[in-house]
Design a protein around this motif. Sequence first.
Motif, PDB file in Angstrom:
ATOM      1  N   GLN A  82      -7.588  18.712  46.724  1.00  0.00           N
ATOM      2  CA  GLN A  82      -6.148  18.700  46.445  1.00  0.00           C
ATOM      3  C   GLN A  82      -5.851  19.294  45.070  1.00  0.00           C
ATOM      4  O   GLN A  82      -4.941  20.118  44.916  1.00  0.00           O
ATOM      5  CB  GLN A  82      -5.600  17.275  46.505  1.00  0.00           C
ATOM      6  CG  GLN A  82      -5.599  16.663  47.870  1.00  0.00           C
ATOM      7  CD  GLN A  82      -5.222  15.185  47.853  1.00  0.00           C
ATOM      8  OE1 GLN A  82      -4.716  14.674  46.860  1.00  0.00           O
ATOM      9  NE2 GLN A  82      -5.481  14.505  48.945  1.00  0.00           N
ATOM     10  N   SER A  83      -6.618  18.892  44.095  1.00  0.00           N
ATOM     11  CA  SER A  83      -6.427  19.386  42.730  1.00  0.00           C
ATOM     12  C   SER A  83      -6.636  20.898  42.654  1.00  0.00           C
ATOM     13  O   SER A  83      -5.855  21.615  42.012  1.00  0.00           O
ATOM     14  CB  SER A  83      -7.381  18.658  41.788  1.00  0.00           C
ATOM     15  OG  SER A  83      -7.247  19.130  40.476  1.00  0.00           O
ATOM     16  N   CYS A  86      -3.727  22.701  44.128  1.00  0.00           N
ATOM     17  CA  CYS A  86      -2.625  22.726  43.165  1.00  0.00           C
ATOM     18  C   CYS A  86      -2.849  23.817  42.131  1.00  0.00           C
ATOM     19  O   CYS A  86      -1.899  24.531  41.757  1.00  0.00           O
ATOM     20  CB  CYS A  86      -2.466  21.368  42.486  1.00  0.00           C
ATOM     21  SG  CYS A  86      -1.808  20.089  43.573  1.00  0.00           S
ATOM     22  N   ASP A  87      -4.088  23.987  41.675  1.00  0.00           N
ATOM     23  CA  ASP A  87      -4.388  25.052  40.719  1.00  0.00           C
ATOM     24  C   ASP A  87      -4.094  26.426  41.310  1.00  0.00           C
ATOM     25  O   ASP A  87      -3.604  27.318  40.616  1.00  0.00           O
ATOM     26  CB  ASP A  87      -5.849  24.980  40.260  1.00  0.00           C
ATOM     27  CG  ASP A  87      -6.115  23.849  39.290  1.00  0.00           C
ATOM     28  OD1 ASP A  87      -5.150  23.249  38.782  1.00  0.00           O
ATOM     29  OD2 ASP A  87      -7.304  23.575  39.040  1.00  0.00           O
TER      30      ASP A  87
END
Length: 128
Positions: A82-83, A86-87
């Motif tokens: 998920q992170s 997002c990046d």
Amino acid sequence: MNDSRPDAPHDSLSLSAGTGLWETVDALCAWLDAGQPVGGREGLLLRMLKLSEEVGEVAQAVIGATGQNPRKGTSHSWEDVQSELCDVVITALVALRTLTPQAREVFAAHLARVAGRSVGTGSAGPAH
């Protein structure tokens, strides 16, 4: 876009503090421009290439979350994926803003076209 340097724009650009998405993208773009060691066309191209780097990190996280590398086993979580996604989104928005000061309008118009030809028309096909 993970940056652990003390001068990285974490606290001052918090969306929860009332700064909007596009204002944050503008600020990130300005921050990157100020510290950019290579400018001009080459700097622009390098900023676009950053997106490929971030997509590769998504792939690495998915491989790690599914344990597909027998040497490393399960090395990432789905939260890591998920992170990294997002990046990718942040990097793409910054790249778009780098190309045009009208990034907000360009993105909104493109999103409307994609939605119109997919969810807006009842089409079951993928939106490309």
